[in-house]
Design a protein around this motif. Structure first.
Motif, PDB file in Angstrom:
ATOM      1  N   ALA A 163       1.018  -1.099   0.007  1.00 24.01           N
ATOM      2  CA  ALA A 163      -0.058   0.061  -0.040  1.00 24.01           C
ATOM      3  C   ALA A 163       0.761   1.238  -0.068  1.00 24.01           C
ATOM      4  N   TYR A 164       1.757   1.220   0.826  1.00 22.11           N
ATOM      5  CA  TYR A 164       2.925   2.418   0.893  1.00 22.11           C
ATOM      6  C   TYR A 164       3.540   2.528  -0.307  1.00 22.11           C
TER       7      TYR A 164
ATOM      8  N   ALA B  83       8.679   6.180   7.416  1.00 24.26           N
ATOM      9  CA  ALA B  83       8.225   6.990   8.428  1.00 24.26           C
ATOM     10  C   ALA B  83       7.692   8.302   8.077  1.00 24.26           C
ATOM     11  N   GLY B  84       8.106   8.939   6.595  1.00 25.51           N
ATOM     12  CA  GLY B  84       7.514  10.043   6.195  1.00 25.51           C
ATOM     13  C   GLY B  84       6.041  10.127   5.417  1.00 25.51           C
ATOM     14  N   VAL B  85       5.881   8.785   4.936  1.00 26.59           N
ATOM     15  CA  VAL B  85       4.501   8.363   4.531  1.00 26.59           C
ATOM     16  C   VAL B  85       3.455   8.216   5.686  1.00 26.59           C
ATOM     17  N   ALA B  86       4.204   7.470   6.692  1.00 27.11           N
ATOM     18  CA  ALA B  86       3.324   7.089   7.740  1.00 27.11           C
ATOM     19  C   ALA B  86       2.693   8.600   8.407  1.00 27.11           C
ATOM     20  N   VAL B  87       3.690   9.643   8.566  1.00 25.75           N
ATOM     21  CA  VAL B  87       3.578  10.753   9.101  1.00 25.75           C
ATOM     22  C   VAL B  87       2.089  11.322   8.235  1.00 25.75           C
ATOM     23  N   ASP B  88       2.388  11.466   6.938  1.00 28.63           N
ATOM     24  CA  ASP B  88       1.322  12.147   5.889  1.00 28.63           C
ATOM     25  C   ASP B  88      -0.079  11.421   6.398  1.00 28.63           C
ATOM     26  N   PHE B  89      -0.217  10.161   6.287  1.00 27.61           N
ATOM     27  CA  PHE B  89      -1.312   9.575   6.499  1.00 27.61           C
ATOM     28  C   PHE B  89      -1.756   9.483   7.597  1.00 27.61           C
ATOM     29  N   LEU B  90      -1.184   9.543   8.770  1.00 30.95           N
ATOM     30  CA  LEU B  90      -1.492   9.849  10.261  1.00 30.95           C
ATOM     31  C   LEU B  90      -2.534  11.074  10.067  1.00 30.95           C
ATOM     32  N   TYR B  91      -1.829  11.950   9.735  1.00 31.46           N
ATOM     33  CA  TYR B  91      -2.538  13.360   9.832  1.00 31.46           C
ATOM     34  C   TYR B  91      -3.684  13.412   8.975  1.00 31.46           C
ATOM     35  N   LEU B  92      -3.567  12.789   7.521  1.00 29.64           N
ATOM     36  CA  LEU B  92      -5.010  12.623   6.637  1.00 29.64           C
ATOM     37  C   LEU B  92      -5.901  11.834   7.249  1.00 29.64           C
TER      38      LEU B  92
ATOM     39  N   THR C 278       6.851  -9.441  16.339  1.00 28.17           N
ATOM     40  CA  THR C 278       7.103  -8.924  15.041  1.00 28.17           C
ATOM     41  C   THR C 278       5.911  -9.729  14.119  1.00 28.17           C
ATOM     42  N   LYS C 279       6.258 -11.159  14.172  1.00 25.20           N
ATOM     43  CA  LYS C 279       5.084 -11.880  13.545  1.00 25.20           C
ATOM     44  C   LYS C 279       3.815 -11.790  13.811  1.00 25.20           C
ATOM     45  N   SER C 280       3.427 -11.705  15.213  1.00 25.57           N
ATOM     46  CA  SER C 280       2.043 -11.579  15.457  1.00 25.57           C
ATOM     47  C   SER C 280       1.432 -10.221  14.936  1.00 25.57           C
ATOM     48  N   LEU C 281       2.096  -9.104  15.134  1.00 28.63           N
ATOM     49  CA  LEU C 281       1.456  -7.828  14.798  1.00 28.63           C
ATOM     50  C   LEU C 281       1.432  -7.730  13.019  1.00 28.63           C
ATOM     51  N   GLN C 282       2.209  -8.337  12.544  1.00 28.93           N
ATOM     52  CA  GLN C 282       2.303  -8.258  10.835  1.00 28.93           C
ATOM     53  C   GLN C 282       1.131  -9.278  10.297  1.00 28.93           C
ATOM     54  N   TYR C 283       0.510  -9.976  10.892  1.00 28.01           N
ATOM     55  CA  TYR C 283      -0.670 -10.831  10.337  1.00 28.01           C
ATOM     56  C   TYR C 283      -1.682 -10.082  10.106  1.00 28.01           C
ATOM     57  N   TRP C 284      -2.195  -9.333  11.062  1.00 27.17           N
ATOM     58  CA  TRP C 284      -3.263  -8.385  11.120  1.00 27.17           C
ATOM     59  C   TRP C 284      -2.912  -7.191  10.107  1.00 27.17           C
ATOM     60  N   LEU C 285      -1.812  -6.551  10.189  1.00 22.81           N
ATOM     61  CA  LEU C 285      -1.551  -5.354   9.262  1.00 22.81           C
ATOM     62  C   LEU C 285      -1.449  -5.748   7.929  1.00 22.81           C
TER      63      LEU C 285
ATOM     64  N   SER D 230      -6.823   5.280   3.646  1.00 22.30           N
ATOM     65  CA  SER D 230      -5.851   5.948   4.214  1.00 22.30           C
ATOM     66  C   SER D 230      -5.376   5.075   5.292  1.00 22.30           C
ATOM     67  N   LEU D 231      -5.962   4.463   6.096  1.00 22.54           N
ATOM     68  CA  LEU D 231      -5.757   3.550   7.153  1.00 22.54           C
ATOM     69  C   LEU D 231      -4.579   2.156   6.709  1.00 22.54           C
ATOM     70  N   ALA D 232      -5.041   1.967   5.486  1.00 23.01           N
ATOM     71  CA  ALA D 232      -4.378   0.635   4.647  1.00 23.01           C
ATOM     72  C   ALA D 232      -2.866   1.288   4.673  1.00 23.01           C
ATOM     73  N   VAL D 233      -2.684   2.444   4.362  1.00 26.46           N
ATOM     74  CA  VAL D 233      -1.333   2.930   3.825  1.00 26.46           C
ATOM     75  C   VAL D 233      -0.548   3.372   4.922  1.00 26.46           C
ATOM     76  N   LEU D 234      -1.302   3.851   6.186  1.00 28.86           N
ATOM     77  CA  LEU D 234      -0.502   4.046   7.357  1.00 28.86           C
ATOM     78  C   LEU D 234      -0.345   2.755   7.987  1.00 28.86           C
ATOM     79  N   SER D 235      -1.158   1.709   8.031  1.00 26.57           N
ATOM     80  CA  SER D 235      -0.709   0.548   8.733  1.00 26.57           C
ATOM     81  C   SER D 235       0.404  -0.028   7.746  1.00 26.57           C
ATOM     82  N   SER D 236       0.385  -0.040   6.517  1.00 28.05           N
ATOM     83  CA  SER D 236       1.403  -0.515   5.803  1.00 28.05           C
ATOM     84  C   SER D 236       2.744   0.196   5.942  1.00 28.05           C
ATOM     85  N   SER D 237       2.766   1.396   6.094  1.00 28.68           N
ATOM     86  CA  SER D 237       3.862   2.201   6.278  1.00 28.68           C
ATOM     87  C   SER D 237       4.415   1.585   7.893  1.00 28.68           C
ATOM     88  N   ALA D 238       3.508   1.486   8.484  1.00 26.94           N
ATOM     89  CA  ALA D 238       3.770   1.438  10.001  1.00 26.94           C
ATOM     90  C   ALA D 238       4.299  -0.215  10.231  1.00 26.94           C
TER      91      ALA D 238
END
Length: 532
Positions: free
Chosen positions: A66-67, A147-156, A199-206, A344-352
């Protein structure tokens, strides 16, 4: 080469770098402490904590579809027009060929140092050190971009939720942007520090969330085309898959460099090889599966975006420079309507998610370089509790944030310039590793049809393609108009960044040679071939 240890699959491996364990127990393969043939050894990571599914999910996460798509669809369309799917195909081919070479190297020498270790074994310490440096630099650059993309999409996303568009403008405030980036970096660094299980547990959902939303976006865009509500309806054509329709070789090279960037990240599955349940086969299979899944997804989204937006410079056209650095921010509303917040949340979660999983590569490469004394020994330290390269992970985060802060001040378009710089670094270290595969297996390359294709032809062709793209991009980036148009003294900022990062590596390499010559004199990791 490998033997059994009793490390359970939950990630509480007991690898200590000493090769201790009970050979007779059923368990997981891991690298012995002092392999007589290669000199490779385990480093105390959490053995057996990742299976094929987990490795593939982390590989997809590191690529961050997504990012990657929101940052690359615009620049790629601007460079090659409707030939974007064809260029994606061309970018996929060297990635696939190189991945095949990586798989063979991993089968022979599973080691978390990957490019560094394999290039050292094939070419010796100097080029091996630079191969490792290329990987570290590439991942540090992309960490800053993520990190830059995550910042943009957080505020968006906050602006969309609160229906206050002024909040989205906070991303353009440099001090707020840099401080928010720091928060993301600290959070990602913390999760990565806690090891592969977290790392693995978090990634399944994101990863699952962003894949579902991207398919939804593509289908919605095609539906808009079908019912006549697309912004610039462009009928599908098989000619889009013809990469030779690009008007010039420079445009072709720029497009391929960008398309290589969008596939980059699959090799994280190899840097986890000392932590997988079967280090000789699982990482290679995960890498191949990751690249295949991403390729299908990218073609789907690229075709759907072209059909909806076209390549013009209008408000939603893919050729519009105002939206090229963040295409989904502009297209989410028109295509997905009230569900735009999901993209927007998909790109944010993708970046994070990618920000966190991308730490895996540089941290483990620096761990290996410290282990074999190519870096200061402090980098070889392992967290006793989490069995992760804690010190190397923290250093990667600090350097990446510092790089982003500087770039955010210097560059007119930090995302575009860092992506183009990243493309050069990827071509460099992937090319070195691919050619290392050819050289390491040269004595058995013609022993069978399989060896000829997988150990010689595939990595040779992939390595040559990447070398040509690297040189072409390096030359073209000297132009002050290249990338965002930022320049220093008439030289393009992308060229200055690429040249500076490579030269910095050479200087640091000579410093390390003077401080601790053991690695450079072959005492810790010896040069050799597969038949030695």
């Amino acid at each position: 080469m490998a033997r059994k240890n009793t490390a359970p699959s939950t990630g509480s491996g007991n690898g200590s770098g000493t090769g201790s364990g009970n050979p007779g127990d059923a368990g997981v393969d891991f690298i012995d402490a002092a392999d007589a043939k290669t000199g490779l050894s385990s480093k105390g990571l959490s053995a057996g904590s990742i299976g094929l599914l987990g490795a593939t999910v982390i590989g997809i996460s590191c690529i961050a579809p997504a990012y990657t798509l929101t940052a690359s669809l615009g620049p790629t369309a601007a460079a090659v027009g409707t030939q974007m799917p064809g260029i994606f195909l061309v970018g996929f081919l060297p990635m696939l060929l190189v991945a095949l070479g990586y798989r063979e190297l991993n089968n022979a020498m599973p080691d978390s140092g990957t490019s560094f270790t394999w290039a050292t074994r094939a070419f010796g310490p100097w080029l091996g050190w630079l191969g490792g440096w290329g990987l570290i630099v590439a991942t540090v650059v992309v960490l800053s971009n993520l990190a830059g993309v995550a910042v943009d999409f957080l505020y968006l996303a906050i602006a969309q939720i609160t229906q206050n568009p002024d909040i989205a403008d906070l991303a353009g405030n440099i001090p707020i942007n840099i401080l928010t980036c720091l928060v993301f970096m600290v959070g990602a660094c913390y999760v990565s520090y806690r090891g592969m299980e977290t790392t693995k547990s978090l990634q399944y959902w994101l990863v699952g969330f962003q894949l579902v939303v991207l398919v939804w976006f593509a289908i919605a865009a095609i539906v808009h085309f079908a019912d006549g509500s697309a912004f610039d309806a462009t009928p599908f054509s098989l000619d889009w898959f013809n990469p030779f329709g690009v008007p010039s070789f420079s445009a072709f090279a720029a497009g391929v460099s960008l398309s290589i960037f969008i596939f980059w990240g699959w090799d994280v599955t190899l840097t986890m090889n000392e932590e997988t349940k079967n280090p000789k086969t699982t990482p290679g299979r995960a890498a191949t599966l990751t690249v295949a899944i991403i390729f299908v997804l990218y073609i789907l989204v690229a075709v759907a975006s072209l059909m909806f937006s076209g390549i013009g410079t209008g408000e939603l056209g893919l050729g519009n420079e105002d939206i090229s650095g963040n295409v989904f921010a502009a297209l989410a509303g028109p295509i997905m309507g009230p569900f735009a917040i999901l993209l927007s949340l998909a790109v944010l979660s993708s970046s994070a998610a990618s920000l966190q999983s991308t730490f895996v590569g540089p941290a483990r490469t620096m761990l290996a370089m410290g282990h074999y004394q190519a870096f200061p020994k402090r980098f070889a330290s392992i967290s006793p509790r989490f069995k992760s390269p804690g010190f190397a992970t923290i250093i990667a985060g600090v350097v990446a944030w510092g790089f982003y802060a500087v770039m955010r001040v210097l560059s007119n378009d930090v995302l575009t310039d860092t992506i183009l710089t990243l493309g050069m670094m990827i071509c460099f270290y992937y090319g070195v590793t691919a050619l290392a595969c050819v050289w390491y297996f040269r004595k058995e390359a013609f022993s069978s049809a399989r060896s000829f294709f997988f150990k010689f032809l595939a990595p040779l062709v992939g390595g040559i393609i990447l070398a040509v793209i690297f040189v072409t991009t390096l030359i073209d980036s000297m132009n002050p108009d290249y990338g965002s148009g930022s320049n220093i003294g008439g030289l393009g900022l992308v060229f200055i960044l690429g040249a500076f990062l490579l030269l910095a590596g050479v200087v640091l390499m000579f410093v390390m040679r003077a401080v601790n010559p053991a690695f450079f004199t072959g005492q810790t990791l010896k040069r050799g071939t597969s038949t030695d």
